[in-house]
Design a protein around this motif. Structure first.
Motif, short mmCIF file in Angstrom:
data_model
loop_
_atom_site.label_atom_id
_atom_site.label_comp_id
_atom_site.label_asym_id
_atom_site.label_seq_id
_atom_site.Cartn_x
_atom_site.Cartn_y
_atom_site.Cartn_z
N GLN A 15 1.13 -1.31 0.18
CA GLN A 15 -0.01 0.14 0.23
C GLN A 15 1.05 1.09 0.11
O GLN A 15 1.85 1.01 0.87
CB GLN A 15 -0.84 0.31 1.23
CG GLN A 15 -1.94 1.05 1.49
CD GLN A 15 -3.22 0.98 1.89
OE1 GLN A 15 -3.61 -0.35 1.94
NE2 GLN A 15 -3.61 2.38 2.36
N ASP A 49 -6.00 5.70 -6.88
CA ASP A 49 -6.45 6.86 -7.07
C ASP A 49 -6.28 7.55 -7.01
O ASP A 49 -5.47 8.30 -5.81
CB ASP A 49 -8.28 6.58 -5.83
CG ASP A 49 -8.17 6.90 -4.16
OD1 ASP A 49 -6.88 7.39 -4.43
OD2 ASP A 49 -9.01 6.36 -3.89
N GLU A 50 -7.38 9.08 -6.80
CA GLU A 50 -6.69 10.81 -6.21
C GLU A 50 -7.70 10.81 -5.57
O GLU A 50 -9.47 10.86 -5.15
CB GLU A 50 -7.53 11.55 -7.57
CG GLU A 50 -6.62 11.50 -8.83
CD GLU A 50 -6.66 12.35 -10.30
OE1 GLU A 50 -6.08 12.69 -10.39
OE2 GLU A 50 -7.80 12.30 -10.19
N ARG A 51 -7.47 10.98 -3.81
CA ARG A 51 -7.74 11.76 -2.37
C ARG A 51 -7.86 13.17 -2.79
O ARG A 51 -6.77 13.28 -3.84
CB ARG A 51 -7.04 10.79 -1.99
CG ARG A 51 -7.21 9.53 -1.32
CD ARG A 51 -7.91 8.82 -0.82
NE ARG A 51 -8.64 7.59 -1.25
CZ ARG A 51 -8.68 6.45 -0.45
NH1 ARG A 51 -8.29 6.88 0.84
NH2 ARG A 51 -8.93 5.41 -0.64
N LEU A 52 -8.90 13.19 -2.08
CA LEU A 52 -9.09 15.15 -1.85
C LEU A 52 -7.39 15.62 -1.77
O LEU A 52 -7.11 14.30 -0.31
CB LEU A 52 -10.07 15.29 -1.40
CG LEU A 52 -9.98 16.42 -0.36
CD1 LEU A 52 -11.04 17.56 -2.12
CD2 LEU A 52 -11.58 17.14 0.73
N THR A 86 -4.47 15.67 -3.91
CA THR A 86 -4.34 15.61 -4.08
C THR A 86 -3.50 16.24 -5.05
O THR A 86 -4.56 16.87 -6.46
CB THR A 86 -4.04 14.49 -5.19
OG1 THR A 86 -4.31 13.01 -4.15
CG2 THR A 86 -2.68 13.93 -6.64
N HIS A 140 -1.90 -1.35 -3.44
CA HIS A 140 -2.81 -0.06 -4.06
C HIS A 140 -2.57 1.22 -3.03
O HIS A 140 -1.58 1.65 -2.30
CB HIS A 140 -3.30 -1.19 -2.50
CG HIS A 140 -5.10 0.11 -2.10
ND1 HIS A 140 -6.25 0.09 -2.33
CD2 HIS A 140 -4.79 1.24 -1.46
CE1 HIS A 140 -7.23 0.61 -2.08
NE2 HIS A 140 -6.07 1.23 -0.91
N GLY A 150 0.75 5.06 -0.13
CA GLY A 150 -0.05 6.07 0.77
C GLY A 150 -0.12 7.19 0.44
O GLY A 150 1.09 7.72 0.07
N GLY A 151 -1.33 8.52 0.52
CA GLY A 151 -1.17 9.76 0.03
C GLY A 151 -0.17 10.55 1.57
O GLY A 151 0.92 9.97 1.91
N VAL A 211 -3.57 4.93 -3.05
CA VAL A 211 -4.54 6.69 -2.53
C VAL A 211 -3.43 7.62 -2.23
O VAL A 211 -2.70 8.06 -1.45
CB VAL A 211 -5.34 5.99 -1.54
CG1 VAL A 211 -5.90 4.57 -1.26
CG2 VAL A 211 -3.74 5.56 -0.01
N GLY A 212 -3.99 8.31 -3.37
CA GLY A 212 -2.97 9.88 -3.17
C GLY A 212 -1.69 9.78 -3.64
O GLY A 212 -1.15 8.64 -3.43
N SER A 213 -1.34 10.84 -3.59
CA SER A 213 0.11 11.40 -3.96
C SER A 213 0.61 13.05 -3.90
O SER A 213 0.24 13.65 -4.44
CB SER A 213 1.00 10.79 -5.54
OG SER A 213 2.03 10.83 -5.29
#
Length: 70
Positions: free
Chosen positions: A8, A57-60, A62, A31, A10-11, A33-35
């Motif tokens: 995983q 995915d693009e998290r809020l 990013t 997996h 993570g952001g 999430v965000g970057s």
């Protein structure tokens, strides 16, 4: 709670994730999430996973046009 992904990312992560073997996991092989920076995922072997080989995915939060190379 727990995570059943092979790896995983993570952001807030940036960097390279390469030359790994991931097999026999319950959910996603990788997996993401965000970057917040450049992320490169390359030359990985993913087998026998029960969900997605690679999930991104693009998290809020990013930033727009943030490079993710797969």
């Amino acid at each position: 709670t727990f995570q059943n992904n092979g790896a995983q990312i993570g952001g807030g992560a940036s960097g390279r994730f390469y030359n790994n073997t991931i097999r026999g996991v319950m959910f996603d092989g990788i997996h993401m999430v965000g970057s917040l920076g450049n992320v490169t995922v390359a030359n990985n072997i993913i087998a026998d996973v029960r969900s997605n080989g690679i999930f991104v995915d693009e998290r809020l939060g990013t930033p727009a046009n943030t490079p993710i190379d797969i």
